[in-house]
Design a protein around this motif. Structure first.
Motif, PDB file in Angstrom:
ATOM      1  N   MET A 165       0.841  -1.197   0.000  1.00 20.26           N
ATOM      2  CA  MET A 165       0.000   0.000   0.000  1.00 20.26           C
ATOM      3  C   MET A 165       0.874   1.244   0.000  1.00 20.26           C
ATOM      4  O   MET A 165       1.816   1.337   0.772  1.00 20.26           O
ATOM      5  N   TYR A 203      -5.870   7.235  -1.063  1.00 20.25           N
ATOM      6  CA  TYR A 203      -4.741   6.958  -1.959  1.00 20.25           C
ATOM      7  C   TYR A 203      -4.449   5.464  -2.097  1.00 20.25           C
ATOM      8  O   TYR A 203      -3.319   5.064  -2.337  1.00 20.25           O
ATOM      9  N   ASP A 204      -5.463   4.633  -1.953  1.00 17.37           N
ATOM     10  CA  ASP A 204      -5.306   3.181  -2.038  1.00 17.37           C
ATOM     11  C   ASP A 204      -4.443   2.736  -3.204  1.00 17.37           C
ATOM     12  O   ASP A 204      -4.603   3.213  -4.324  1.00 17.37           O
ATOM     13  N   ASP A 205      -3.530   1.780  -2.942  1.00 22.77           N
ATOM     14  CA  ASP A 205      -2.880   1.049  -4.024  1.00 22.77           C
ATOM     15  C   ASP A 205      -3.794  -0.136  -4.316  1.00 22.77           C
ATOM     16  O   ASP A 205      -4.109  -0.912  -3.422  1.00 22.77           O
ATOM     17  N   THR A 206      -4.243  -0.264  -5.533  1.00 20.92           N
ATOM     18  CA  THR A 206      -5.281  -1.235  -5.849  1.00 20.92           C
ATOM     19  C   THR A 206      -5.120  -1.742  -7.277  1.00 20.92           C
ATOM     20  O   THR A 206      -4.613  -1.027  -8.133  1.00 20.92           O
ATOM     21  N   ASP A 249      -5.940   9.066   4.636  1.00 22.31           N
ATOM     22  CA  ASP A 249      -4.934   8.895   3.588  1.00 22.31           C
ATOM     23  C   ASP A 249      -5.012   7.537   2.895  1.00 22.31           C
ATOM     24  O   ASP A 249      -5.027   7.449   1.660  1.00 22.31           O
ATOM     25  N   SER A 250      -5.029   6.470   3.697  1.00 24.34           N
ATOM     26  CA  SER A 250      -4.963   5.138   3.096  1.00 24.34           C
ATOM     27  C   SER A 250      -6.187   4.846   2.243  1.00 24.34           C
ATOM     28  O   SER A 250      -6.087   4.191   1.201  1.00 24.34           O
ATOM     29  N   ARG A 251      -7.345   5.344   2.641  1.00 21.97           N
ATOM     30  CA  ARG A 251      -8.550   5.102   1.855  1.00 21.97           C
ATOM     31  C   ARG A 251      -8.546   5.898   0.552  1.00 21.97           C
ATOM     32  O   ARG A 251      -8.932   5.407  -0.506  1.00 21.97           O
ATOM     33  N   THR A 289      -4.846   4.254  -8.272  1.00 21.01           N
ATOM     34  CA  THR A 289      -5.679   5.398  -7.916  1.00 21.01           C
ATOM     35  C   THR A 289      -5.121   6.675  -8.515  1.00 21.01           C
ATOM     36  O   THR A 289      -4.019   7.098  -8.176  1.00 21.01           O
ATOM     37  N   GLN A 300       3.500   7.602  -6.857  1.00 29.31           N
ATOM     38  CA  GLN A 300       3.166   6.246  -7.237  1.00 29.31           C
ATOM     39  C   GLN A 300       4.005   5.861  -8.440  1.00 29.31           C
ATOM     40  O   GLN A 300       4.138   6.625  -9.382  1.00 29.31           O
ATOM     41  N   THR A 308       1.647   4.953   0.960  1.00 27.88           N
ATOM     42  CA  THR A 308       1.225   5.815   2.056  1.00 27.88           C
ATOM     43  C   THR A 308       1.767   7.213   1.837  1.00 27.88           C
ATOM     44  O   THR A 308       2.942   7.377   1.542  1.00 27.88           O
TER      45      THR A 308
END
Length: 202
Positions: free
Chosen positions: A1, A164-167, A160-162, A105, A30, A3
């Motif tokens: 993920m 900028y999710d890595d998905t 932040d985590s929600r 994202t 990213q 951050t």
């Protein structure tokens, strides 16, 4: 993920006039995904993804947005630099990160207003789940996003985590300022985030 930097998502502006996204939400750089000449892929049923391609225009018919893009970088503070404040019809994307339509994202930032007039994201609060927006891209394709939710967050409690999710999904976030303008710190108290996923390609 991925951050974001520990810096607060939005740093107070140095100017005295209310101006949205004077410091845009922090976003972790990213890594570029591999470029591909292939068409849209399905990572799993219902999950589209497109090759990397820079965005050139954002269109949100419901609220009358038709704006060009400018590339934004992560500044020395660890926060995403804002779009130029003098141009009220301009949106920015994190050009070192995910492009809209690509897996991951994509971050799209715009001003709420300037010292003298509303700006490109002034009507973002009018969007609702089920609405769509489109991103025209350099490769001649268009990424069509379906909105999942529209939410406001206090800047001192930004998820932040929600955001900028890595998905593996192709997601996009439209971000601007919201809430009251705090003249003491010269910034708005909240961020408005539109959460969306890639729904169609053209």
């Amino acid at each position: 993920m991925f951050t974001p930097d520990a810096t607060s998502p939005v740093t107070p502006s140095a100017t005295s006039a209310p101006s949205a996204t004077e410091q845009a939400p922090a976003a972790a750089p990213q890594p570029d995904r591999p470029k591909s000449s292939a068409g849209p892929e399905k990572t799993s049923p219902g999950e589209l993804a497109m090759p990397r391609s820079a965005p050139i225009r954002l269109r949100i018919p419901k609220i009358g947005v038709d704006a060009p893009f400018i590339g934004l970088k992560i500044g020395p503070s660890g926060a995403l630099d804002p779009p130029p404040a003098h141009d009220t019809n301009l949106v920015g994307w994190q050009s070192g990160g995910i492009s809209p339509g690509q897996r991951g994202t994509a971050i799209i930032a715009g001003h709420l207003d300037t010292a003298t007039s509303p700006a490109v994201f002034a009507r973002l609060t009018e969007l609702s789940p089920g609405d769509r927006f489109e991103v025209d891209r350099v490769d001649g394709t268009t990424a069509v996003f379906l909105i999942d939710s529209v939410e406001s967050f206090d800047k001192d409690d930004f998820p932040d985590s929600r955001v900028y999710d890595d998905t593996p999904k192709a997601l996009a976030r439209l971000i601007t300022c919201a809430g009251a303008y705090d003249r003491q710190v010269r910034d708005y108290t909240e961020n408005l985030v539109v959460f969306a996923h890639l729904d169609e390609t053209a």
